[in-house]
Design an enzyme around this catalytic site. Sequence first.
Site, PDB file in Angstrom:
ATOM      1  N   GLY A   5     -23.692  -0.765  29.944  1.00 23.86           N
ATOM      2  CA  GLY A   5     -22.683   0.238  30.311  1.00 23.86           C
ATOM      3  C   GLY A   5     -21.313  -0.380  30.525  1.00 23.86           C
ATOM      4  CB  THR A  55      -0.929  -0.010   1.240  1.00 31.49           C
ATOM      5  OG1 THR A  55      -1.663  -1.235   1.224  1.00 31.49           O
ATOM      6  CG2 THR A  55      -1.889   1.156   1.243  1.00 31.49           C
ATOM      7  CB  ILE A  62       3.997  -1.100   6.150  1.00 30.22           C
ATOM      8  CG1 ILE A  62       3.872  -0.387   4.792  1.00 30.22           C
ATOM      9  CG2 ILE A  62       4.659  -2.472   5.995  1.00 30.22           C
ATOM     10  CD1 ILE A  62       2.862  -1.014   3.814  1.00 30.22           C
ATOM     11  NE  ARG A 102      -8.457 -10.164  -0.841  1.00 32.42           N
ATOM     12  CZ  ARG A 102      -8.569  -9.624  -2.042  1.00 32.42           C
ATOM     13  NH1 ARG A 102      -9.217 -10.256  -2.996  1.00 32.42           N
ATOM     14  NH2 ARG A 102      -8.036  -8.442  -2.298  1.00 32.42           N
ATOM     15  CB  THR A 125     -14.369 -15.789  -6.344  1.00 31.45           C
ATOM     16  OG1 THR A 125     -13.771 -15.261  -7.511  1.00 31.45           O
ATOM     17  CG2 THR A 125     -15.750 -15.198  -6.174  1.00 31.45           C
ATOM     18  CD  GLN A 147     -38.253 -15.846  22.505  1.00 33.78           C
ATOM     19  OE1 GLN A 147     -39.153 -15.009  22.604  1.00 33.78           O
ATOM     20  NE2 GLN A 147     -38.447 -17.046  22.010  1.00 33.78           N
ATOM     21  CD  GLU A 202      -4.408  -9.707   2.173  1.00 42.61           C
ATOM     22  OE1 GLU A 202      -3.654  -8.742   2.395  1.00 42.61           O
ATOM     23  OE2 GLU A 202      -4.180 -10.546   1.284  1.00 42.61           O
ATOM     24  N   GLY A 203      -7.906  -6.060   1.514  1.00 45.59           N
ATOM     25  CA  GLY A 203      -9.064  -5.848   0.632  1.00 45.59           C
ATOM     26  C   GLY A 203     -10.290  -5.480   1.438  1.00 45.59           C
TER      27      GLY A 203
HETATM   28  C1  LIG Z   1      -3.904  -1.121  10.476  1.00 46.66           C
HETATM   29  C2  LIG Z   1      -3.599  -1.348   9.022  1.00 46.66           C
HETATM   30  C3  LIG Z   1      -2.646  -2.286   8.666  1.00 46.66           C
HETATM   31  C4  LIG Z   1      -2.327  -2.472   7.317  1.00 46.66           C
HETATM   32  N1  LIG Z   1      -1.312  -3.334   6.974  1.00 46.66           N
HETATM   33  C5  LIG Z   1      -0.874  -3.364   5.685  1.00 46.66           C
HETATM   34  C6  LIG Z   1       0.317  -4.083   5.340  1.00 46.66           C
HETATM   35  O1  LIG Z   1       0.939  -4.748   6.178  1.00 46.66           O
HETATM   36  N2  LIG Z   1       0.746  -4.023   4.059  1.00 46.66           N
HETATM   37  C7  LIG Z   1       0.092  -3.308   3.094  1.00 46.66           C
HETATM   38  O2  LIG Z   1       0.551  -3.291   1.961  1.00 46.66           O
HETATM   39  N3  LIG Z   1      -1.055  -2.628   3.389  1.00 46.66           N
HETATM   40  C8  LIG Z   1      -1.534  -2.630   4.665  1.00 46.66           C
HETATM   41  N4  LIG Z   1      -2.662  -1.911   4.988  1.00 46.66           N
HETATM   42  C9  LIG Z   1      -3.365  -1.198   3.934  1.00 46.66           C
HETATM   43  C10 LIG Z   1      -4.741  -1.751   3.629  1.00 46.66           C
HETATM   44  O3  LIG Z   1      -4.629  -2.950   2.896  1.00 46.66           O
HETATM   45  C11 LIG Z   1      -5.511  -0.649   2.889  1.00 46.66           C
HETATM   46  O4  LIG Z   1      -5.824   0.333   3.873  1.00 46.66           O
HETATM   47  C12 LIG Z   1      -6.762  -1.146   2.223  1.00 46.66           C
HETATM   48  O5  LIG Z   1      -6.445  -1.963   1.141  1.00 46.66           O
HETATM   49  C13 LIG Z   1      -7.637   0.016   1.713  1.00 46.66           C
HETATM   50  O6  LIG Z   1      -6.883   0.957   1.021  1.00 46.66           O
HETATM   51  P1  LIG Z   1      -7.003   2.505   1.428  1.00 46.66           P
HETATM   52  O7  LIG Z   1      -6.783   2.621   2.868  1.00 46.66           O
HETATM   53  O8  LIG Z   1      -6.123   3.281   0.536  1.00 46.66           O
HETATM   54  O9  LIG Z   1      -8.510   2.899   1.135  1.00 46.66           O
HETATM   55  P2  LIG Z   1      -9.153   3.261  -0.278  1.00 46.66           P
HETATM   56  O10 LIG Z   1      -8.750   2.290  -1.302  1.00 46.66           O
HETATM   57  O11 LIG Z   1      -8.941   4.703  -0.539  1.00 46.66           O
HETATM   58  O12 LIG Z   1     -10.681   3.030   0.069  1.00 46.66           O
HETATM   59  C14 LIG Z   1     -11.461   3.935   0.849  1.00 46.66           C
HETATM   60  C15 LIG Z   1     -12.921   3.468   0.801  1.00 46.66           C
HETATM   61  O13 LIG Z   1     -13.364   3.489  -0.569  1.00 46.66           O
HETATM   62  C16 LIG Z   1     -13.835   2.206  -0.946  1.00 46.66           C
HETATM   63  N5  LIG Z   1     -13.433   1.971  -2.340  1.00 46.66           N
HETATM   64  C17 LIG Z   1     -12.173   1.896  -2.824  1.00 46.66           C
HETATM   65  N6  LIG Z   1     -12.189   1.663  -4.153  1.00 46.66           N
HETATM   66  C18 LIG Z   1     -13.475   1.583  -4.510  1.00 46.66           C
HETATM   67  C19 LIG Z   1     -14.157   1.368  -5.754  1.00 46.66           C
HETATM   68  N7  LIG Z   1     -13.489   1.155  -6.875  1.00 46.66           N
HETATM   69  N8  LIG Z   1     -15.504   1.353  -5.745  1.00 46.66           N
HETATM   70  C20 LIG Z   1     -16.205   1.548  -4.605  1.00 46.66           C
HETATM   71  N9  LIG Z   1     -15.623   1.765  -3.415  1.00 46.66           N
HETATM   72  C21 LIG Z   1     -14.282   1.778  -3.353  1.00 46.66           C
HETATM   73  C22 LIG Z   1     -13.158   1.237   0.009  1.00 46.66           C
HETATM   74  O14 LIG Z   1     -13.896   0.049   0.145  1.00 46.66           O
HETATM   75  C23 LIG Z   1     -13.123   2.052   1.290  1.00 46.66           C
HETATM   76  O15 LIG Z   1     -14.357   1.961   1.947  1.00 46.66           O
HETATM   77  C24 LIG Z   1      -3.020  -1.749   6.321  1.00 46.66           C
HETATM   78  C25 LIG Z   1      -4.013  -0.840   6.691  1.00 46.66           C
HETATM   79  C26 LIG Z   1      -4.290  -0.613   8.019  1.00 46.66           C
HETATM   80  C27 LIG Z   1      -5.327   0.416   8.393  1.00 46.66           C
END
Ligand SMILES: Cc1cc2nc3c(=O)[nH]c(=O)nc-3n(C[C@H](O)[C@H](O)[C@H](O)COP(=O)(O)OP(=O)(O)OC[C@H]3O[C@@H](n4cnc5c(N)ncnc54)[C@H](O)[C@@H]3O)c2cc1C
Length: 561
Positions: A347, A127, A163, A245, A321, A281, A370-371
């Site tokens: 609470g 990322t 990261i 995933r 998938t 319930q 991870e997506g």
């Molecule tokens: C605590 C933490 C640990 C992490 N660890 C790692 C790591 O070890 N290595 C690494 O490489 N990455 C890591 N990541 C990164 C992580 O994989 C990304 O944050 C994640 O993939 C989303 O990317 P983004 O944050 O840029 O959000 P964006 O891609 O900007 O997305 C923002 C929002 O928009 C939505 N969105 C994005 N694209 C679309 C689209 N085409 N259509 C509709 N909606 C969309 C998303 O679902 C989300 O809700 C980490 C992130 C966090 C917060």
Amino acid sequence: MVTNKVLKSSLKALKEFAKRRLPDLELIALDERDECPLEIIRDMCAPDKLGIQLLFIPEEYGGLGGGTFDFYRICEELARIDLGVATAVFATFLGSDPIFFGATPEQKKLWITRMADEGQIYAYGATEPDAGSDLGALKSTAERVMDGDKIVGYKISGLKQWISNGGIADMYTILAATPSGPTWFVVEKGAKGFSYDKPENKHGIRLSNTAALALDNVYVDANRVVGCVEGQGLIQAQMVFGYTRLMVAAFGLGGGWAALDRAIPYSTKRIQAGAPLSEKQGYTHKLIVPHVARLEAGRAYIEETAERIDAGEGENGKLNTEGAIAKFMATEAGNAAAEASIQALGGYGYTHEYMVEKIKRDVKITTIYEGTSEIMEMTISRDRWQLHLKTRGQHYHEQARAMESLHAFKPGLGANIAALSLHALAEVMEKCRAMRLTRHQHILLRLGELIAYAECAGSLCRRAARAADNKLNEKASLRFDAKALAALARVFAREAALKVTEEGLRWVAGADGVSDSEMAAFEAAIGLNAIHRVQAGLLADMDYVADVLYNRVAKPVAASA
Ligand SMILES: Cc1cc2nc3c(=O)[nH]c(=O)nc-3n(C[C@H](O)[C@H](O)[C@H](O)COP(=O)(O)OP(=O)(O)OC[C@H]3O[C@@H](n4cnc5c(N)ncnc54)[C@H](O)[C@@H]3O)c2cc1C
């Protein structure tokens, strides 16, 4: 290969380690101090101590050669302990993935053996500030360093964001663009020009070190290109999504159950209006039972997919998938279960001391990294849409017929209800095709969610059938017996069927895909009435599941998985 005995003893060792080194008070204190317990993580990875990563390292490199099923069980247990610590272990696994799947035999021998022997911690650097869900937008570059005609090395420059293990890793796999496209490089800690920022101040998983990386002309020899061929980076990253995933899905499962396993005993002791909450319930059937059903539907899908990967079906990303469906279902269920657990403690749930609010903050990350869930919906929908087209709309009708056969052979597992939801799904998708509704991105993504529910309903019915025949995988979680699984399968199948028909109808109608005059025929095609009728018996099934969870039936559930 890891035998069931070895898996059981690894799970036991992990639990005992956590009991000693990460008791609740310590977890709360570390979370409050926003501190990554580095020494504990090192001890978890040290081969002469817990050596947890040995489980996923092949035997030829000094590991135990565990499979997907083994690692799913370990990931769930790790998440039950603490999702930050789980993330640290998982990041090593993730960071080494490009090597496992893309490296040459010599590179594997060198790097993976060191990981096993030295307990090295890895970080996975994909990322970037402007490249999250869309990794293709990455800006980090790797410039060739030439000696005459020969490439002798690369100079990597760029920024990496979020990261995991960024500030504590020994080794980093870094994705950067070469002239032939994105490529993975192995970079060692301390390389000249390489630096990491202070840890991020996060909402949850505060025991995990998350840091931005900066690479300023970091030189690496040419033999640090994973696989020694440029331009394979995105393919190598894609190849493992089915597997990785699934592991985050297991995190969702572990986080959700960790919260419910606090709410359930709490509710037996908390007396309100003259009786324990567990006997009310309106409490159990809102805050506990539906979450258990969704989590177990996610588990069924995880276990089926893990078995298929272990049988060799997942090569070259073929089960990506399925990994996306498992991740979507189990992480959304885990997040919702943790949220409900705060409510279940009232609470007290809102305070640090009772842990559920920490679990809720922690588990949220599983729907992002991870997506994200939205990217999962898109992945699921696009793939299954192709199947719908290729089979001329028959794909889900065929799945429904398989469920009908299961029901004929083994009634009482909800397979008839799962069949109704699969038929309805096929009809909703067909309407979307005829009216070209997937030109609306929202419809495409909503289909992704409906597909996940319908497929997981089928999966849970199959799991209940296998349990009834005593044919569950010997390494499977045995928390519920066959009768309880059947009740859970019926509860979830009803929910999935209602969701597919009512939301399917909502979005088709919402996109003006069905006229007033066609509405009655469409409602009949998706089986709206039939799906309303099969809700009969729902409360009795929920009562039974609650009785199982609270040990109110003759044959109690095991205390732990
Ligand atoms: C605590 C933490 C640990 C992490 N660890 C790692 C790591 O070890 N290595 C690494 O490489 N990455 C890591 N990541 C990164 C992580 O994989 C990304 O944050 C994640 O993939 C989303 O990317 P983004 O944050 O840029 O959000 P964006 O891609 O900007 O997305 C923002 C929002 O928009 C939505 N969105 C994005 N694209 C679309 C689209 N085409 N259509 C509709 N909606 C969309 C998303 O679902 C989300 O809700 C980490 C992130 C966090 C917060």
